[in-house]
Design a protein around this motif. Structure first.
Motif, PDB file in Angstrom:
ATOM      1  N   CYS A 136       0.822  -1.213   0.000  1.00 32.74           N
ATOM      2  CA  CYS A 136       0.000   0.000   0.000  1.00 32.74           C
ATOM      3  C   CYS A 136       0.855   1.262   0.000  1.00 32.74           C
ATOM      4  CB  CYS A 136      -0.917   0.018   1.226  1.00 32.74           C
ATOM      5  SG  CYS A 136      -2.101  -1.349   1.245  1.00 32.74           S
ATOM      6  N   THR A 137       0.290   2.278  -0.605  1.00 35.58           N
ATOM      7  CA  THR A 137       0.868   3.617  -0.569  1.00 35.58           C
ATOM      8  C   THR A 137      -0.251   4.583  -0.193  1.00 35.58           C
ATOM      9  OG1 THR A 137       0.454   3.923  -2.932  1.00 35.58           O
ATOM     10  CG2 THR A 137       2.651   3.170  -2.313  1.00 35.58           C
ATOM     11  N   ALA A 138       0.150   5.735   0.302  1.00 33.63           N
ATOM     12  CA  ALA A 138      -0.835   6.746   0.680  1.00 33.63           C
ATOM     13  C   ALA A 138      -0.618   7.986  -0.172  1.00 33.63           C
ATOM     14  CB  ALA A 138      -0.684   7.092   2.158  1.00 33.63           C
ATOM     15  N   ILE A 139      -1.703   8.681  -0.428  1.00 30.57           N
ATOM     16  CA  ILE A 139      -1.611   9.970  -1.121  1.00 30.57           C
ATOM     17  C   ILE A 139      -1.772  11.038  -0.049  1.00 30.57           C
ATOM     18  CG2 ILE A 139      -2.577  11.471  -2.884  1.00 30.57           C
ATOM     19  CD1 ILE A 139      -3.647   8.922  -4.256  1.00 30.57           C
ATOM     20  N   LEU A 140      -0.673  11.759   0.207  1.00 30.26           N
ATOM     21  CA  LEU A 140      -0.640  12.818   1.213  1.00 30.26           C
ATOM     22  C   LEU A 140      -0.201  14.104   0.532  1.00 30.26           C
ATOM     23  CD1 LEU A 140       1.224  10.692   3.869  1.00 30.26           C
ATOM     24  CD2 LEU A 140      -1.089  11.576   4.158  1.00 30.26           C
ATOM     25  N   ASN A 141      -1.002  15.148   0.660  1.00 29.66           N
ATOM     26  CA  ASN A 141      -0.699  16.444   0.018  1.00 29.66           C
ATOM     27  C   ASN A 141      -0.385  16.276  -1.475  1.00 29.66           C
ATOM     28  OD1 ASN A 141      -1.012  17.523   2.544  1.00 29.66           O
ATOM     29  ND2 ASN A 141       1.115  18.096   2.810  1.00 29.66           N
ATOM     30  N   ASN A 142      -1.192  15.487  -2.155  1.00 35.66           N
ATOM     31  CA  ASN A 142      -1.071  15.246  -3.604  1.00 35.66           C
ATOM     32  C   ASN A 142       0.213  14.521  -4.000  1.00 35.66           C
ATOM     33  OD1 ASN A 142      -3.554  16.522  -4.175  1.00 35.66           O
ATOM     34  ND2 ASN A 142      -2.559  18.513  -4.118  1.00 35.66           N
ATOM     35  N   LYS A 143       0.855  13.819  -3.059  1.00 32.98           N
ATOM     36  CA  LYS A 143       2.064  13.041  -3.371  1.00 32.98           C
ATOM     37  C   LYS A 143       1.871  11.619  -2.904  1.00 32.98           C
ATOM     38  CE  LYS A 143       5.094  16.980  -3.053  1.00 32.98           C
ATOM     39  NZ  LYS A 143       6.152  17.656  -2.361  1.00 32.98           N
ATOM     40  N   VAL A 144       2.376  10.676  -3.699  1.00 32.88           N
ATOM     41  CA  VAL A 144       2.309   9.268  -3.333  1.00 32.88           C
ATOM     42  C   VAL A 144       3.482   8.979  -2.401  1.00 32.88           C
ATOM     43  CG1 VAL A 144       2.370   6.897  -4.194  1.00 32.88           C
ATOM     44  CG2 VAL A 144       1.205   8.677  -5.523  1.00 32.88           C
ATOM     45  N   VAL A 145       3.157   8.426  -1.211  1.00 33.58           N
ATOM     46  CA  VAL A 145       4.175   8.170  -0.191  1.00 33.58           C
ATOM     47  C   VAL A 145       4.064   6.720   0.260  1.00 33.58           C
ATOM     48  CG1 VAL A 145       5.083   8.899   2.054  1.00 33.58           C
ATOM     49  CG2 VAL A 145       3.953  10.574   0.575  1.00 33.58           C
ATOM     50  N   SER A 146       5.199   6.030   0.303  1.00 32.37           N
ATOM     51  CA  SER A 146       5.261   4.652   0.796  1.00 32.37           C
ATOM     52  C   SER A 146       5.653   4.661   2.268  1.00 32.37           C
ATOM     53  CB  SER A 146       6.298   3.854   0.013  1.00 32.37           C
ATOM     54  OG  SER A 146       5.967   3.839  -1.361  1.00 32.37           O
ATOM     55  N   ILE A 147       5.504   3.519   2.930  1.00 29.14           N
ATOM     56  CA  ILE A 147       5.907   3.395   4.337  1.00 29.14           C
ATOM     57  C   ILE A 147       7.395   3.733   4.447  1.00 29.14           C
ATOM     58  CG2 ILE A 147       6.239   1.781   6.254  1.00 29.14           C
ATOM     59  CD1 ILE A 147       3.672   0.404   5.396  1.00 29.14           C
ATOM     60  N   GLY A 148       7.716   4.563   5.403  1.00 32.39           N
ATOM     61  CA  GLY A 148       9.093   5.027   5.591  1.00 32.39           C
ATOM     62  C   GLY A 148       9.390   6.306   4.828  1.00 32.39           C
ATOM     63  N   GLY A 149       8.487   6.678   3.916  1.00 30.84           N
ATOM     64  CA  GLY A 149       8.667   7.906   3.152  1.00 30.84           C
ATOM     65  C   GLY A 149       8.380   9.132   4.001  1.00 30.84           C
ATOM     66  N   ARG A 150       8.948  10.258   3.589  1.00 31.99           N
ATOM     67  CA  ARG A 150       8.785  11.504   4.352  1.00 31.99           C
ATOM     68  C   ARG A 150       8.010  12.538   3.541  1.00 31.99           C
ATOM     69  NH1 ARG A 150      11.756  12.466   8.775  1.00 31.99           N
ATOM     70  NH2 ARG A 150      12.034  14.676   8.244  1.00 31.99           N
ATOM     71  N   ILE A 151       7.189  13.296   4.262  1.00 29.19           N
ATOM     72  CA  ILE A 151       6.468  14.402   3.656  1.00 29.19           C
ATOM     73  C   ILE A 151       6.291  15.500   4.700  1.00 29.19           C
ATOM     74  CG2 ILE A 151       4.212  13.330   4.100  1.00 29.19           C
ATOM     75  CD1 ILE A 151       3.478  14.760   1.290  1.00 29.19           C
ATOM     76  N   SER A 152       6.706  16.709   4.355  1.00 30.94           N
ATOM     77  CA  SER A 152       6.592  17.891   5.221  1.00 30.94           C
ATOM     78  C   SER A 152       7.179  17.656   6.610  1.00 30.94           C
ATOM     79  CB  SER A 152       5.129  18.314   5.357  1.00 30.94           C
ATOM     80  OG  SER A 152       4.578  18.603   4.098  1.00 30.94           O
ATOM     81  N   GLY A 153       8.256  16.881   6.685  1.00 29.04           N
ATOM     82  CA  GLY A 153       8.900  16.630   7.970  1.00 29.04           C
ATOM     83  C   GLY A 153       8.307  15.473   8.753  1.00 29.04           C
ATOM     84  N   TYR A 154       7.285  14.812   8.230  1.00 29.37           N
ATOM     85  CA  TYR A 154       6.653  13.671   8.875  1.00 29.37           C
ATOM     86  C   TYR A 154       7.071  12.395   8.153  1.00 29.37           C
ATOM     87  CZ  TYR A 154       3.600  17.145  11.028  1.00 29.37           C
ATOM     88  OH  TYR A 154       3.110  18.215  11.721  1.00 29.37           O
ATOM     89  N   THR A 155       7.151  11.289   8.898  1.00 29.21           N
ATOM     90  CA  THR A 155       7.476   9.989   8.312  1.00 29.21           C
ATOM     91  C   THR A 155       6.235   9.117   8.354  1.00 29.21           C
ATOM     92  OG1 THR A 155       9.749  10.173   9.096  1.00 29.21           O
ATOM     93  CG2 THR A 155       9.000   7.978   8.472  1.00 29.21           C
TER      94      THR A 155
END
Length: 118
Positions: A69-88
């Motif tokens: 699974c991947t998540a779409i956060l703030n219009n970006k595809v993020v995998s487990i362990g991925g970072r977005i806006s300083g969050y993991t």
């Protein structure tokens, strides 16, 4: 006459040292001010503000046939362990994800009113 010469020499040294001291004092005072500013004007005091990074918005969860699974956060595809806006992104469930930042964790569900801090 020689005595008069020694007194004048000492007087000149004294006056020079006083003038040098006054000159150094006034130059340090004026160095802290803008020479083009109006007389008496003082720069406004800067306030120190702390900026907070906004919690990403969960927009979707996508899983393939192998349950990766991947998540779409703030219009970006993020995998487990991925970072977005300083969050993991630490985990992905069917309807929610867990984000980590430092020692804090947040659970984001598909609907924004269900944000929980852990």
């Amino acid at each position: 006459m020689a005595n008069h010469w020694v007194v004048n020499k000492l007087m000149v040294k004294y006056v020079f040292m006083v003038a040098l001291g006054v000159g150094m004092f006034t130059s340090s005072v004026h160095a802290n001010q803008d020479p083009t500013a109006p007389l008496g004007w003082q720069a406004p005091v800067k306030k120190h503000t702390t900026s907070r990074t906004r919690l990403p918005q969960l927009q979707g969860i996508l899983c393939d046939e192998q349950s990766r699974c991947t998540a779409i956060l703030n219009n970006k595809v993020v995998s487990i362990g991925g970072r977005i806006s300083g969050y993991t992104l630490s985990s992905i469930q069917d309807e929610s994800v867990m984000l980590r930042r430092g020692s804090k964790q947040w659970r984001l569900e598909m609907f924004a009113e269900n944000i929980k801090t852990h």
